[in-house]
Design a protein around this motif. Structure first.
Motif, PDB file in Angstrom:
ATOM      1  N   ALA A  60     -21.442   7.697  22.336  1.00 58.51           N
ATOM      2  CA  ALA A  60     -19.744   8.396  22.622  1.00 58.51           C
ATOM      3  C   ALA A  60     -19.754   7.612  23.779  1.00 58.51           C
ATOM      4  CB  ALA A  60     -20.790   9.860  23.554  1.00 58.51           C
ATOM      5  N   TRP A  61     -18.052   7.463  24.225  1.00 54.83           N
ATOM      6  CA  TRP A  61     -17.770   6.813  25.065  1.00 54.83           C
ATOM      7  C   TRP A  61     -17.627   7.051  26.160  1.00 54.83           C
ATOM      8  CZ3 TRP A  61     -12.372   5.003  25.895  1.00 54.83           C
ATOM      9  CH2 TRP A  61     -12.412   3.645  26.797  1.00 54.83           C
ATOM     10  N   PHE A  62     -17.919   6.417  27.269  1.00 58.38           N
ATOM     11  CA  PHE A  62     -17.294   7.846  28.112  1.00 58.38           C
ATOM     12  C   PHE A  62     -16.953   6.077  29.817  1.00 58.38           C
ATOM     13  CE2 PHE A  62     -20.594   9.514  26.869  1.00 58.38           C
ATOM     14  CZ  PHE A  62     -19.847  10.945  27.147  1.00 58.38           C
ATOM     15  N   THR A  63     -15.765   6.823  30.258  1.00 55.85           N
ATOM     16  CA  THR A  63     -14.819   6.100  31.626  1.00 55.85           C
ATOM     17  C   THR A  63     -14.655   6.919  32.848  1.00 55.85           C
ATOM     18  OG1 THR A  63     -13.060   6.291  30.947  1.00 55.85           O
ATOM     19  CG2 THR A  63     -13.300   4.312  29.998  1.00 55.85           C
ATOM     20  N   ALA A 124     -11.773  10.797  34.777  1.00 54.34           N
ATOM     21  CA  ALA A 124     -13.490  10.618  33.781  1.00 54.34           C
ATOM     22  C   ALA A 124     -12.796  11.097  32.246  1.00 54.34           C
ATOM     23  CB  ALA A 124     -14.723  11.023  34.017  1.00 54.34           C
ATOM     24  N   ALA A 125     -13.177   9.733  31.331  1.00 55.04           N
ATOM     25  CA  ALA A 125     -12.378  10.654  29.918  1.00 55.04           C
ATOM     26  C   ALA A 125     -13.974   9.510  29.314  1.00 55.04           C
ATOM     27  CB  ALA A 125     -10.957   9.143  30.071  1.00 55.04           C
ATOM     28  N   TYR A 126     -13.407  11.650  28.206  1.00 55.93           N
ATOM     29  CA  TYR A 126     -15.028  10.861  27.354  1.00 55.93           C
ATOM     30  C   TYR A 126     -13.927  10.956  25.523  1.00 55.93           C
ATOM     31  CZ  TYR A 126     -13.935  16.342  26.995  1.00 55.93           C
ATOM     32  OH  TYR A 126     -12.978  17.492  27.109  1.00 55.93           O
ATOM     33  N   GLN A 127     -15.051  10.591  24.872  1.00 56.52           N
ATOM     34  CA  GLN A 127     -15.303  10.327  23.677  1.00 56.52           C
ATOM     35  C   GLN A 127     -16.416  10.273  22.778  1.00 56.52           C
ATOM     36  OE1 GLN A 127     -11.960   7.472  22.302  1.00 56.52           O
ATOM     37  NE2 GLN A 127     -12.480   7.349  20.196  1.00 56.52           N
ATOM     38  N   SER A 128     -16.037  11.380  21.543  1.00 55.89           N
ATOM     39  CA  SER A 128     -17.420  11.585  21.072  1.00 55.89           C
ATOM     40  C   SER A 128     -17.328  12.313  19.766  1.00 55.89           C
ATOM     41  CB  SER A 128     -18.904  12.438  22.274  1.00 55.89           C
ATOM     42  OG  SER A 128     -19.573  12.552  20.990  1.00 55.89           O
ATOM     43  N   GLY A 161     -13.572  -1.026  24.439  1.00 56.55           N
ATOM     44  CA  GLY A 161     -12.650   0.258  23.749  1.00 56.55           C
ATOM     45  C   GLY A 161     -14.260   1.154  23.100  1.00 56.55           C
ATOM     46  N   PRO A 162     -13.160   1.629  23.013  1.00 58.00           N
ATOM     47  CA  PRO A 162     -14.452   3.152  21.791  1.00 58.00           C
ATOM     48  C   PRO A 162     -15.160   1.885  21.157  1.00 58.00           C
ATOM     49  CG  PRO A 162     -12.103   4.011  22.609  1.00 58.00           C
ATOM     50  CD  PRO A 162     -12.451   2.036  22.463  1.00 58.00           C
ATOM     51  N   PRO A 163     -16.038   2.796  20.230  1.00 62.67           N
ATOM     52  CA  PRO A 163     -17.341   1.430  19.714  1.00 62.67           C
ATOM     53  C   PRO A 163     -16.486   2.633  17.792  1.00 62.67           C
ATOM     54  CG  PRO A 163     -18.561   3.532  20.048  1.00 62.67           C
ATOM     55  CD  PRO A 163     -17.013   3.565  20.620  1.00 62.67           C
ATOM     56  N   ALA A 164     -16.395   1.589  16.766  1.00 63.01           N
ATOM     57  CA  ALA A 164     -15.710   1.400  15.845  1.00 63.01           C
ATOM     58  C   ALA A 164     -15.637   2.886  14.869  1.00 63.01           C
ATOM     59  CB  ALA A 164     -15.647   1.068  14.318  1.00 63.01           C
TER      60      ALA A 164
END
Length: 240
Positions: A60-63, A124-128, A161-164
Motif C-alpha cells: 500500500a502507498w501513503f502520502t 493524507a492520501a492512501y492507495q491499496s 509514486g505508487p508501486p506497479a
C-alpha cells in the motif's frame, strides 16, 4: 405506432422507482482516522493513523502533503487493531446477490510524519488493494495550527509514486497479508441450496410491472378518438 411523450415520461418514472440500484461493493474502505477528517491538529505529532476494515496490502502507498504541496511522510507500518467508533457496513457478492456485512474493527496503517513545515490544510492520501482485488484509494484532510517544526537532519522529501502492483489492480481476488478476523462480526451462515429449479429473482417483478404499464399506455393510445374530417356541403342550384 409512436408512444405519446407523456406515456414515455410515465414509463421512465415507473422504471426509476421500481428498479433498485445495486449497492456499492466497497471492501477494505477507510473507517476511522486519527486525526479525524476535517479536524484541527494544534500540536506537532510523529504520525497519523488510518483505520481500514481490512489490513492494507503490504505494498500500500501513503502520502502526507502540506498546504503548499510538499510531502512530509515517512515509512508506514501496521498497528494494533482497534474497535471502530461507528460500525461500517460493506457488501459482498454471494451467489450473484449483494449481502451486507458489518465491521466493528479497524485495522490501522500508521504513517510517520517527518516535520510540520507550515500551518494550514494537510492532505493524507492512501492507495491499496482489498482482499477481493478491488482498488482502495482516497484522501483525508485536516488543518494544522501548531508551531512550525524543522526537518530532521539528512531529511529528503519523498518523490516516489505508487508501486506497479497498485496501478494494475483488477477485480481478480488476491490475498491481503495480515488480515485478521473481525471483532464482533458473526460468521455468515451457510446458504441452503434452492429446492426448486426456478427462482423468482428480485428484478423479475419490477420488470413485469413495467411491461404492464407499457401495455396500458399503448392500449390507451390506440383507443384515443380520431377526429373525422368535416364533410363538404353540397350547394343546390336555385331554379328561376
Amino acid at each position: 405506432m409512436r408512444l405519446p411523450l407523456r406515456g414515455l415520461a410515465v414509463l421512465a418514472v415507473v422504471a426509476a422507482l421500481l428498479l433498485p440500484a445495486s449497492p456499492a461493493a466497497a471492501h477494505g474502505q477507510l473507517a476511522m482516522s486519527d486525526p479525524v477528517a476535517d479536524s484541527t491538529v494544534s500540536q506537532p505529532r510523529d504520525d497519523l493513523t488510518l483505520y481500514f476494515t481490512e489490513t492494507p496490502a503490504s505494498y500500500a502507498w501513503f502520502t502526507v502533503t502540506t498546504p503548499s504541496g510538499r510531502r512530509v511522510e515517512g515509512a508506514w507500518r501496521t498497528g494494533q487493531p482497534k474497535r471502530l467508533d461507528k460500525p461500517v457496513q460493506e457488501y459482498n457478492l454471494v451467489d450473484g446477490k449483494f449481502e451486507p456485512r458489518v465491521f466493528n474493527t479497524g485495522y490501522p496503517a500508521v504513517i510517520d510524519v517527518s516535520h510540520w513545515p507550515e500551518q494550514g490544510v494537510y492532505t493524507a492520501a492512501y492507495q491499496s488493494v482489498a482482499s477481493d482485488g478491488e482498488p482502495v484509494k482516497g484522501t483525508l484532510k485536516f488543518t494544522y495550527s501548531g508551531p512550525v517544526t524543522q526537518p530532521p537532519p539528512g531529511w529528503t522529501a519523498p518523490t516516489s509514486g505508487p508501486p506497479a502492483a497498485l496501478s494494475g489492480a483488477t477485480a481478480a481476488p488476491t490475498s491481503t497479508p495480515g488480515l485478521l478476523p473481525d471483532v464482533g462480526t458473526a460468521p455468515a451462515a451457510p446458504r441452503a441450496a434452492p429446492q426448486t429449479p426456478f427462482v423468482l429473482t428480485d428484478w423479475l417483478i419490477p420488470a413485469a410491472i413495467i411491461a404492464g404499464v407499457a401495455f396500458m399506455i399503448v392500449a390507451a393510445a390506440r383507443r384515443a378518438p380520431v377526429a373525422s374530417p368535416k364533410k363538404k356541403r353540397r350547394r343546390v342550384p336555385v331554379r328561376g
